[in-house]
Design a protein around this motif. Structure first.
Motif, PDB file in Angstrom:
ATOM      1  N   ALA A  12       1.391   6.675  -6.897  1.00 49.26           N
ATOM      2  CA  ALA A  12       0.258   7.536  -7.240  1.00 49.26           C
ATOM      3  C   ALA A  12       0.598   9.013  -7.025  1.00 49.26           C
ATOM      4  O   ALA A  12       0.199   9.871  -7.826  1.00 49.26           O
ATOM      5  N   MET A  13       1.350   9.317  -5.964  1.00 48.25           N
ATOM      6  CA  MET A  13       1.751  10.712  -5.732  1.00 48.25           C
ATOM      7  C   MET A  13       2.681  11.212  -6.827  1.00 48.25           C
ATOM      8  O   MET A  13       2.570  12.361  -7.277  1.00 48.25           O
ATOM      9  N   ASN A  67       2.310   1.677  -3.488  1.00 45.64           N
ATOM     10  CA  ASN A  67       1.269   2.104  -4.411  1.00 45.64           C
ATOM     11  C   ASN A  67       0.942   3.588  -4.212  1.00 45.64           C
ATOM     12  O   ASN A  67       0.775   4.335  -5.181  1.00 45.64           O
ATOM     13  N   GLY A  68       0.868   4.019  -2.956  1.00 46.12           N
ATOM     14  CA  GLY A  68       0.590   5.421  -2.670  1.00 46.12           C
ATOM     15  C   GLY A  68       1.697   6.339  -3.160  1.00 46.12           C
ATOM     16  O   GLY A  68       1.436   7.421  -3.695  1.00 46.12           O
ATOM     17  N   ARG A  69       2.929   5.913  -2.996  1.00 45.54           N
ATOM     18  CA  ARG A  69       4.059   6.719  -3.474  1.00 45.54           C
ATOM     19  C   ARG A  69       4.039   6.856  -4.989  1.00 45.54           C
ATOM     20  O   ARG A  69       4.282   7.933  -5.540  1.00 45.54           O
ATOM     21  N   GLU A  98       0.826  -1.211   0.000  1.00 47.76           N
ATOM     22  CA  GLU A  98       0.000   0.000   0.000  1.00 47.76           C
ATOM     23  C   GLU A  98       0.860   1.259   0.000  1.00 47.76           C
ATOM     24  O   GLU A  98       0.553   2.232  -0.694  1.00 47.76           O
TER      25      GLU A  98
END
Length: 107
Positions: A81-82, A77-79, A74
């Motif tokens: 997306a940023m 994935n968040g990194r 997670e």
């Protein structure tokens, strides 16, 4: 375009995120007055970073090792997306076109 978003929207978003983060800090961290001087920022024993106590579909693994793997996925994935969002904003700042305009325009 990002410049067309009303300023009120950003104020509301900042207020909600700030309120949520303040609540999370109260739930997750020991009160500084109750912490030893040599251990600032101590987490509560019943708090796990990343566990927001919200799992309506029961996707969170019960095993601690599996939870750590899922937590890492997670975060990665968040990194990503940023970085993608920053790329969209940078591209719009350079040429003034939104991402949809790039897809619909012909070279």
């Amino acid at each position: 375009h990002i410049t067309q978003v009303p300023d009120v929207f950003w104020a509301i978003i900042i207020a909600f995120i700030g309120a949520y983060e303040a609540q999370r800090a109260q739930d997750g961290w020991v009160d500084p007055a109750d912490c030893p001087v040599d251990q600032p920022g101590q987490l509560r024993d019943d708090y796990a970073p990343g566990d927001l106590q919200f799992d309506p579909l029961s996707l969170m693994p019960d095993d601690d090792d599996e939870f750590a793997i899922m937590q890492t996925k997670e975060l990665q994935n968040g990194r990503l997306a940023m970085l993608a969002a920053a790329g969209f904003l940078a591209q719009e700042a350079v040429d003034g076109k939104g991402i949809i305009e790039h897809f619909t325009s012909s070279a």
